[in-house]
Scaffold this active site. Structure first.
Site, short mmCIF file in Angstrom:
data_model
loop_
_atom_site.label_atom_id
_atom_site.label_comp_id
_atom_site.label_asym_id
_atom_site.label_seq_id
_atom_site.Cartn_x
_atom_site.Cartn_y
_atom_site.Cartn_z
N SER A 58 -10.17 37.74 48.66
CA SER A 58 -10.51 36.78 49.71
C SER A 58 -10.30 35.33 49.29
CB SER A 58 -11.97 36.98 50.15
OG SER A 58 -12.85 36.48 49.17
N LYS A 106 -16.97 31.97 47.35
CA LYS A 106 -16.41 31.31 48.54
C LYS A 106 -16.21 29.83 48.26
CE LYS A 106 -16.81 35.17 50.70
NZ LYS A 106 -15.60 35.99 50.86
#
Length: 233
Positions: A58, A106
């Site tokens: 991701s 993230k």
């Protein structure tokens, strides 16, 4: 003769008692050392810095790009987050997922007070980040579960900031500094092209954020920016 034997037995008993005493002292020494150093090691790991592997896709291509055969080994800086409480847009951070408490990686896209143009599947077109929260996203929008699914996340869930890639050796360097801005970056090289694409993605991220007119809360720094620690979602 019996007296000599008695003396020898006494000496052997004394030597054995002395060895037992030294062994006990050695065990005691190790026990005391562990009691002293173990809490310090835990403190350094939790509030200082440590090294961890990051897997998952991701955060591609920033972390674990497809052309790398290795998992990224990264230096995690807990001090600037948990002690100094410093956050800035563009920081890549490790945080506990608000959905299952798994440690995920993230990028901070927006700080408290900022307004974000969201991405699907978030139900609202725009969101104003509440006080004490940040908006986080993965760099690869098609392979991430981030704020576009679970919304703004509390600052208290952030555990550390990813500061430096330690391995693989060809990608060693600080995170958040595109190679294209470096004087030693070879123009036209794969790293140069990847960094140029990274700058374009950064411009796109920034274009979706309206920065708050007032300064963020104390400790936060304003600036521009599902991988998982050890395992990915």
């Amino acid at each position: 003769m019996q007296a000599v034997r008695g003396v020898r037995n006494g000496l052997r008993t004394m030597r054995k008692s002395w060895r037992d005493f030294l062994e006990q002292r050695r065990t005691l020494k190790w026990t005391l050392s562990a009691l002293v150093w173990l809490p310090l090691a835990i403190f350094v790991t939790e509030y200082g810095a440590n090294v961890k592997a990051v897997t998952g896709r991701s955060m591609q291509p920033t972390l674990n790009p497809d052309d790398s055969t290795w998992k990224d080994i990264v230096l995690f800086d807990s001090f600037s987050v948990r002690i100094r409480h410093q956050y800035k847009r563009g920081d890549i951070v490790a945080l506990k997922s608000p959905t299952d408490s798994k440690l995920i990686v993230k990028r901070i896209v927006a700080l408290e007070g900022d307004t974000v143009k969201t991405l699907p599947p978030y139900p609202d077109a725009e969101v104003r980040v509440p006080t004490g929260h940040v908006w986080v996203e993965g760099d690869e929008p098609f392979r991430t579960e981030d704020s576009n699914r679970f919304g703004p996340v509390p600052l208290g869930l952030i555990q550390s900031r990813l500061a430096f890639i330690l391995w693989p050796w060809e990608r060693i360097g600080p995170l958040g500094q595109p190679l294209i801005a470096r004087h030693d970056a070879q123009i036209g090289s794969p790293d140069w092209r990847r960094s140029k694409a990274e700058l374009e993605r950064e411009k796109w991220r920034n274009s979706r954020v309206t920065v708050a007119s007032t300064s963020p809360s104390a400790g936060a720094r304003t600036s521009e920016g599902d991988a998982v620690v050890s395992h990915a979602a």
